[in-house]
Design a protein around this motif. Structure first.
Motif, PDB file in Angstrom:
ATOM      1  N   ARG A  77       0.823  -1.208   0.000  1.00  0.00           N
ATOM      2  CA  ARG A  77       0.000   0.000   0.000  1.00  0.00           C
ATOM      3  C   ARG A  77       0.858   1.259   0.000  1.00  0.00           C
ATOM      4  NH1 ARG A  77      -3.059   0.478   4.599  1.00  0.00           N
ATOM      5  NH2 ARG A  77      -2.169  -1.323   5.640  1.00  0.00           N
ATOM      6  N   LEU A 123       1.923   1.649  -3.595  1.00  0.00           N
ATOM      7  CA  LEU A 123       0.818   2.133  -4.420  1.00  0.00           C
ATOM      8  C   LEU A 123       0.572   3.618  -4.197  1.00  0.00           C
ATOM      9  CD1 LEU A 123      -1.661  -0.849  -3.948  1.00  0.00           C
ATOM     10  CD2 LEU A 123      -0.443  -0.262  -6.048  1.00  0.00           C
ATOM     11  N   LEU A 124       0.678   4.056  -2.957  1.00  0.00           N
ATOM     12  CA  LEU A 124       0.488   5.476  -2.659  1.00  0.00           C
ATOM     13  C   LEU A 124       1.587   6.315  -3.299  1.00  0.00           C
ATOM     14  CD1 LEU A 124      -1.057   7.681  -1.117  1.00  0.00           C
ATOM     15  CD2 LEU A 124       0.403   7.192   0.869  1.00  0.00           C
ATOM     16  N   THR A 172       3.214   5.712  -5.983  1.00  0.00           N
ATOM     17  CA  THR A 172       3.145   5.717  -7.452  1.00  0.00           C
ATOM     18  C   THR A 172       1.764   6.108  -7.974  1.00  0.00           C
ATOM     19  OG1 THR A 172       2.624   3.333  -7.445  1.00  0.00           O
ATOM     20  CG2 THR A 172       4.953   3.969  -7.657  1.00  0.00           C
ATOM     21  N   SER A 173       0.887   6.562  -7.093  1.00  0.00           N
ATOM     22  CA  SER A 173      -0.496   6.841  -7.500  1.00  0.00           C
ATOM     23  C   SER A 173      -0.584   7.943  -8.547  1.00  0.00           C
ATOM     24  CB  SER A 173      -1.328   7.222  -6.270  1.00  0.00           C
ATOM     25  OG  SER A 173      -0.787   8.374  -5.633  1.00  0.00           O
ATOM     26  N   HIS A 174       0.347   8.902  -8.526  1.00  0.00           N
ATOM     27  CA  HIS A 174       0.299  10.020  -9.479  1.00  0.00           C
ATOM     28  C   HIS A 174       0.778   9.625 -10.873  1.00  0.00           C
ATOM     29  CE1 HIS A 174       4.398   9.918  -7.943  1.00  0.00           C
ATOM     30  NE2 HIS A 174       4.787  10.597  -9.022  1.00  0.00           N
ATOM     31  N   PRO A 221      -6.861   3.627 -10.908  1.00  0.00           N
ATOM     32  CA  PRO A 221      -6.686   3.139  -9.538  1.00  0.00           C
ATOM     33  C   PRO A 221      -7.297   1.762  -9.295  1.00  0.00           C
ATOM     34  CG  PRO A 221      -8.559   4.605  -9.590  1.00  0.00           C
ATOM     35  CD  PRO A 221      -8.034   4.523 -11.007  1.00  0.00           C
ATOM     36  N   SER A 247      -5.145  -0.671  -7.354  1.00  0.00           N
ATOM     37  CA  SER A 247      -5.049  -0.210  -5.959  1.00  0.00           C
ATOM     38  C   SER A 247      -6.347  -0.486  -5.210  1.00  0.00           C
ATOM     39  CB  SER A 247      -4.721   1.280  -5.923  1.00  0.00           C
ATOM     40  OG  SER A 247      -4.526   1.727  -4.601  1.00  0.00           O
ATOM     41  N   GLN A 248      -7.479  -0.316  -5.877  1.00  0.00           N
ATOM     42  CA  GLN A 248      -8.768  -0.631  -5.256  1.00  0.00           C
ATOM     43  C   GLN A 248      -8.813  -2.103  -4.849  1.00  0.00           C
ATOM     44  OE1 GLN A 248     -11.684   0.435  -8.178  1.00  0.00           O
ATOM     45  NE2 GLN A 248     -11.604   2.633  -7.738  1.00  0.00           N
ATOM     46  N   HIS A 265      -6.671  -2.773  -1.762  1.00  0.00           N
ATOM     47  CA  HIS A 265      -7.241  -2.238  -0.525  1.00  0.00           C
ATOM     48  C   HIS A 265      -8.452  -3.044  -0.070  1.00  0.00           C
ATOM     49  CE1 HIS A 265      -4.608   1.209  -1.186  1.00  0.00           C
ATOM     50  NE2 HIS A 265      -4.928   1.621   0.027  1.00  0.00           N
ATOM     51  N   TYR A 318      -9.280   5.550   2.964  1.00  0.00           N
ATOM     52  CA  TYR A 318      -8.606   5.923   1.727  1.00  0.00           C
ATOM     53  C   TYR A 318      -9.347   5.370   0.513  1.00  0.00           C
ATOM     54  CZ  TYR A 318      -4.781   6.503  -1.646  1.00  0.00           C
ATOM     55  OH  TYR A 318      -4.020   6.848  -2.736  1.00  0.00           O
ATOM     56  N   LEU A 339      -9.862   6.574  -3.622  1.00  0.00           N
ATOM     57  CA  LEU A 339      -9.805   5.631  -4.736  1.00  0.00           C
ATOM     58  C   LEU A 339     -11.148   5.473  -5.450  1.00  0.00           C
ATOM     59  CD1 LEU A 339      -7.521   2.824  -3.229  1.00  0.00           C
ATOM     60  CD2 LEU A 339      -6.878   4.713  -4.742  1.00  0.00           C
TER      61      LEU A 339
END
Length: 336
Positions: free
Chosen positions: A143, A146-147, A149-151, A156, A159-160, A163, A185, A190
């Motif tokens: 996690r 993922l945070l 590299t989120s940009h 997403p 990532s969903q 999570h 989050y 997300l």
């Protein structure tokens, strides 16, 4: 004339012969991004690492299939703790016998019955708490990646999925530091209009969030506000959720135990955080209303039949005397 040095009887071996390749757990070989490890900044590595985590989880479920509930509860038996006073910022660490994993708030301290503790200690093979700690820590590492590299990721969706998996597992393991920040989050960041969660998962996660707010945090006003917002914004209506909130507000212990026996394992796990409260309030109500009661009725009312009378006495320090199947609560006042 000098004598030759006697030859040693021990054969010399090359130093490299003594080295053995170190067997390292693939989940533990990866570090935290926040600690400077960059392995999980790669998208393909993230997906590969997630597949390893899910495979380890399936292995865990298979290994402890006969005692799965006790295996998930094992972290509270052996103990573990987060690295600081802020439980939302740190992953669980390896179990330590002298520490406690659970948040120790006065109203919602998590405890285990002696039956569960004995069952967990008698499990064959490695301690299940070790396996759970490794999986939860690995999910925390993922996690973080993922945070970070989120940009740079267009969607997403992956990532969903991570999570949602993390939330479900951490709820079963009764570990709020792993599921609470992840749940918030997921629902606030997300889940977007461009990339919404599937309707079934959105409803599921919203129900978990509302129940966790009501039962673990003890904030009923906030829980009702979340419930109204979920209905107005997403049309989410859940009969089990409404029944649980009603039972908690009215302190209706027969209704609480009735609905607890019907819901799935995830909701049952969240309802765990209200067990101490419902047990104490039930005993107080019985103590005020009755002079003597049937022992099975008391056990059923206070614990839903999940504990024995001896366990209830030990846990709540009940001072009532028992005579066979009857428990004497108060003695009648002598007539003057």
């Amino acid at each position: 004339m000098s004598r030759p040095h006697p030859q040693s009887s021990r054969k010399s071996s090359a130093p490299w012969d003594r080295l053995r390749p170190v067997k390292q757990d693939p989940l533990e070989s990866v570090g935290f991004v926040s600690k400077g490890d960059n392995m999980l900044l790669d998208i393909k590595t993230q997906e590969s690492y997630y597949h390893k985590i899910t495979a380890r989880y399936m292995q865990f479920c298979t290994q402890y299939s006969k005692n799965l509930n006790e295996a998930f509860a094992s972290l509270s038996v052996d103990g573990s703790t987060s690295a600081s006073a802020d439980p939302t910022r740190n992953p669980p660490v390896r179990p330590v016998q002298t520490q406690s994993l659970r948040p120790t708030t006065p109203a919602y301290s998590a405890r285990q019955t002696s039956a569960t503790r004995t069952s967990t200690q008698n499990m064959a093979g490695p301690n299940p708490a070790d396996g759970l700690s490794i999986i939860l820590t690995a999910l925390r590492k993922l996690r973080e990646g993922l945070l970070a590299t989120s940009h740079t990721v267009a969607s997403p969706v992956f990532s969903q999925r991570v999570h949602v998996f993390n939330i479900r597992l951490a709820i079963l393991a009764l570990h709020p530091p792993s599921y609470h920040p992840s749940l918030r989050y997921l629902l606030t960041v997300l889940h977007t209009k461009e990339h919404p969660l599937p309707a079934s998962e959105l409803r599921e996660m919203m129900v978990y969030h509302i129940l966790d707010t009501a039962l673990r945090e003890g904030d009923m006003n906030k829980a009702h506000a979340l419930r109204v917002r979920a209905k107005a914004s997403y049309g989410i209506v859940d009969r089990n959720l409404d029944t649980i909130l009603k039972a908690v507000v009215w302190d209706d212990w027969p209704l609480f135990w009735q609905i607890r026996s019907k819901v799935d394992g995830y909701i049952r796990a969240i309802m765990h955080w209200h067990l101490d409260v419902i047990r104490k309030s039930t005993l107080k109500a019985i103590g005020r209303a009755y002079m003597k009661c049937d022992v099975l009725w008391i056990v059923q009312g206070a614990t839903g039949g999940e504990m024995s009378w001896e366990e209830l006495v030990e846990k709540e320090d009940v001072g009532w005397s028992r005579d066979g199947d009857t428990v004497h609560i108060r003695k009648p006042k002598a007539k003057t």
